[in-house]
Design a protein around this motif. Structure first.
Motif, PDB file in Angstrom:
ATOM      1  N   PRO A  74      39.308  10.986  10.589  1.00  0.00           N
ATOM      2  CA  PRO A  74      39.399  12.290  11.274  1.00  0.00           C
ATOM      3  C   PRO A  74      39.181  13.483  10.353  1.00  0.00           C
ATOM      4  O   PRO A  74      38.593  14.482  10.766  1.00  0.00           O
ATOM      5  CB  PRO A  74      40.827  12.284  11.831  1.00  0.00           C
ATOM      6  N   VAL A  75      39.635  13.403   9.100  1.00  0.00           N
ATOM      7  CA  VAL A  75      39.534  14.551   8.195  1.00  0.00           C
ATOM      8  C   VAL A  75      38.078  14.842   7.842  1.00  0.00           C
ATOM      9  O   VAL A  75      37.625  15.993   7.907  1.00  0.00           O
ATOM     10  CB  VAL A  75      40.364  14.299   6.912  1.00  0.00           C
ATOM     11  N   LEU A  76      37.329  13.801   7.489  1.00  0.00           N
ATOM     12  CA  LEU A  76      35.913  14.002   7.189  1.00  0.00           C
ATOM     13  C   LEU A  76      35.152  14.470   8.424  1.00  0.00           C
ATOM     14  O   LEU A  76      34.255  15.315   8.335  1.00  0.00           O
ATOM     15  CB  LEU A  76      35.294  12.702   6.669  1.00  0.00           C
ATOM     16  N   ALA A  77      35.513  13.934   9.592  1.00  0.00           N
ATOM     17  CA  ALA A  77      34.855  14.339  10.834  1.00  0.00           C
ATOM     18  C   ALA A  77      35.102  15.823  11.120  1.00  0.00           C
ATOM     19  O   ALA A  77      34.183  16.547  11.524  1.00  0.00           O
ATOM     20  CB  ALA A  77      35.364  13.481  11.993  1.00  0.00           C
ATOM     21  N   LEU A  80      33.021  17.975   8.708  1.00  0.00           N
ATOM     22  CA  LEU A  80      31.624  18.030   9.131  1.00  0.00           C
ATOM     23  C   LEU A  80      31.463  18.907  10.361  1.00  0.00           C
ATOM     24  O   LEU A  80      30.485  19.665  10.478  1.00  0.00           O
ATOM     25  CB  LEU A  80      31.118  16.615   9.419  1.00  0.00           C
ATOM     26  N   ALA A  81      32.426  18.859  11.280  1.00  0.00           N
ATOM     27  CA  ALA A  81      32.360  19.683  12.491  1.00  0.00           C
ATOM     28  C   ALA A  81      32.421  21.172  12.145  1.00  0.00           C
ATOM     29  O   ALA A  81      31.666  21.983  12.706  1.00  0.00           O
ATOM     30  CB  ALA A  81      33.501  19.313  13.433  1.00  0.00           C
ATOM     31  N   ILE A  82      33.298  21.533  11.216  1.00  0.00           N
ATOM     32  CA  ILE A  82      33.394  22.935  10.793  1.00  0.00           C
ATOM     33  C   ILE A  82      32.076  23.403  10.198  1.00  0.00           C
ATOM     34  O   ILE A  82      31.592  24.507  10.486  1.00  0.00           O
ATOM     35  CB  ILE A  82      34.545  23.101   9.772  1.00  0.00           C
ATOM     36  N   ASN A 131      25.232  18.243  20.086  1.00  0.00           N
ATOM     37  CA  ASN A 131      25.061  16.833  20.416  1.00  0.00           C
ATOM     38  C   ASN A 131      25.659  15.945  19.324  1.00  0.00           C
ATOM     39  O   ASN A 131      26.243  14.889  19.613  1.00  0.00           O
ATOM     40  CB  ASN A 131      23.577  16.510  20.592  1.00  0.00           C
ATOM     41  N   ILE A 132      25.542  16.382  18.066  1.00  0.00           N
ATOM     42  CA  ILE A 132      26.160  15.644  16.960  1.00  0.00           C
ATOM     43  C   ILE A 132      27.679  15.674  17.103  1.00  0.00           C
ATOM     44  O   ILE A 132      28.360  14.648  16.929  1.00  0.00           O
ATOM     45  CB  ILE A 132      25.740  16.244  15.608  1.00  0.00           C
ATOM     46  N   ILE A 133      28.228  16.850  17.431  1.00  0.00           N
ATOM     47  CA  ILE A 133      29.682  16.979  17.624  1.00  0.00           C
ATOM     48  C   ILE A 133      30.144  16.056  18.739  1.00  0.00           C
ATOM     49  O   ILE A 133      31.177  15.373  18.629  1.00  0.00           O
ATOM     50  CB  ILE A 133      30.045  18.440  17.962  1.00  0.00           C
ATOM     51  N   LYS A 134      29.380  16.008  19.830  1.00  0.00           N
ATOM     52  CA  LYS A 134      29.747  15.148  20.954  1.00  0.00           C
ATOM     53  C   LYS A 134      29.822  13.688  20.514  1.00  0.00           C
ATOM     54  O   LYS A 134      30.777  12.980  20.850  1.00  0.00           O
ATOM     55  CB  LYS A 134      28.721  15.310  22.079  1.00  0.00           C
ATOM     56  N   GLN A 135      28.826  13.237  19.770  1.00  0.00           N
ATOM     57  CA  GLN A 135      28.811  11.840  19.356  1.00  0.00           C
ATOM     58  C   GLN A 135      29.959  11.527  18.399  1.00  0.00           C
ATOM     59  O   GLN A 135      30.550  10.450  18.461  1.00  0.00           O
ATOM     60  CB  GLN A 135      27.469  11.502  18.702  1.00  0.00           C
ATOM     61  N   LEU A 188      34.628  23.614  -0.344  1.00  0.00           N
ATOM     62  CA  LEU A 188      33.483  24.124   0.417  1.00  0.00           C
ATOM     63  C   LEU A 188      33.847  24.344   1.888  1.00  0.00           C
ATOM     64  O   LEU A 188      33.442  25.346   2.495  1.00  0.00           O
ATOM     65  CB  LEU A 188      32.311  23.156   0.304  1.00  0.00           C
ATOM     66  N   THR A 189      34.622  23.430   2.464  1.00  0.00           N
ATOM     67  CA  THR A 189      35.022  23.582   3.864  1.00  0.00           C
ATOM     68  C   THR A 189      35.927  24.795   4.043  1.00  0.00           C
ATOM     69  O   THR A 189      35.798  25.539   5.028  1.00  0.00           O
ATOM     70  CB  THR A 189      35.744  22.313   4.358  1.00  0.00           C
ATOM     71  N   LEU A 190      36.836  25.027   3.103  1.00  0.00           N
ATOM     72  CA  LEU A 190      37.728  26.186   3.191  1.00  0.00           C
ATOM     73  C   LEU A 190      36.954  27.492   3.025  1.00  0.00           C
ATOM     74  O   LEU A 190      37.296  28.497   3.674  1.00  0.00           O
ATOM     75  CB  LEU A 190      38.832  26.080   2.138  1.00  0.00           C
TER      76      LEU A 190
END
Length: 216
Positions: A74-77, A80-82, A131-135, A188-190
């Motif tokens: 979940p954390v990596l997902a 990537l979503a952010i 579409n990537i987020i949905k998958q 980088l995400t922050l």
């Protein structure tokens, strides 16, 4: 668009866009590599996956391979979503402010039509990103833990300066990302997520570079 306007504001927007896009792209690249690492303990019986060339050295080659990844890590997902939402230009992520600066510079200089074209292409690209987020979040994964690794104990040695320190026994669920990858992705995400709270440093840097380029 920003380069065609050729004003201080547009050059600043161009430089800032390059800065944030480079950071977001780097983050997405590292996350995809990390996702590839995490797949080595899993198997996928999908025929399309089995026919991939060089899948051992490049495990993530298709968007469909990310299907249901939220249920694996979940954390990596979420990271990537952010990053993907930043590419889309969702506020208050850093990508939104970059697009806003470019479009504002275009409108201020009378480029109404090209601004509308830019907004339209952003909307079209958002469909593909979402579409990537949905998958990732709403589909079930095709992966399952390799049954050969499920109930076995793995062994490893800790060696420092060529001196044996300790022998370890662990299972596949104890395998995690290295600290260097974890820290890089986190930082980088922050930056992408919390830019709104510290915008002045990045904007000042872009402004200085724009002044240097515009007034040599």
């Amino acid at each position: 668009m920003a380069l065609s306007i050729n004003s201080i504001e547009s050059i600043q927007a161009f430089i800032f866009y390059l800065m944030q896009y480079s950071l977001s792209n780097l983050n997405a690249f590292i996350i995809i590599i990390s996702i590839g690492f995490s797949f080595y303990c899993y198997v996928n019986d999908d025929k399309e996956f089995k026919e991939l060339a060089d899948k051992n050295n490049s495990p993530v080659q298709l968007i469909s391979q990310l299907k249901g990844y939220f249920y694996i890590n979940p954390v990596l997902a979420l990271s990537l979503a952010i990053t993907i939402f930043s590419f889309v230009g969702v506020p208050p992520l850093i990508g939104f402010f970059a697009k806003q600066m470019v479009l504002s510079a275009a409108l201020d200089n009378g480029y109404v039509f090209i601004t509308l074209v830019g907004i339209l292409t952003s909307v079209i690209s958002a469909v593909y990103y979402l579409n990537i987020i949905k998958q990732i979040f709403f589909d079930k994964p095709d992966y399952k833990i390799n049954p050969e690794l499920l109930n076995i104990n793995l062994h490893g040695n800790i060696i420092k300066n060529n001196v044996f320190i300790q022998r370890l026994t662990f299972k596949t669920n104890n395998i995690i990302l290295s600290s260097s990858l974890t820290i890089t992705i986190s930082v980088l995400t922050l930056v992408v997520l919390l830019f709104i709270f510290v915008p002045q440093v990045w904007l000042s840097m872009a402004n200085i570079l724009a002044l240097i380029i515009f007034n040599p």
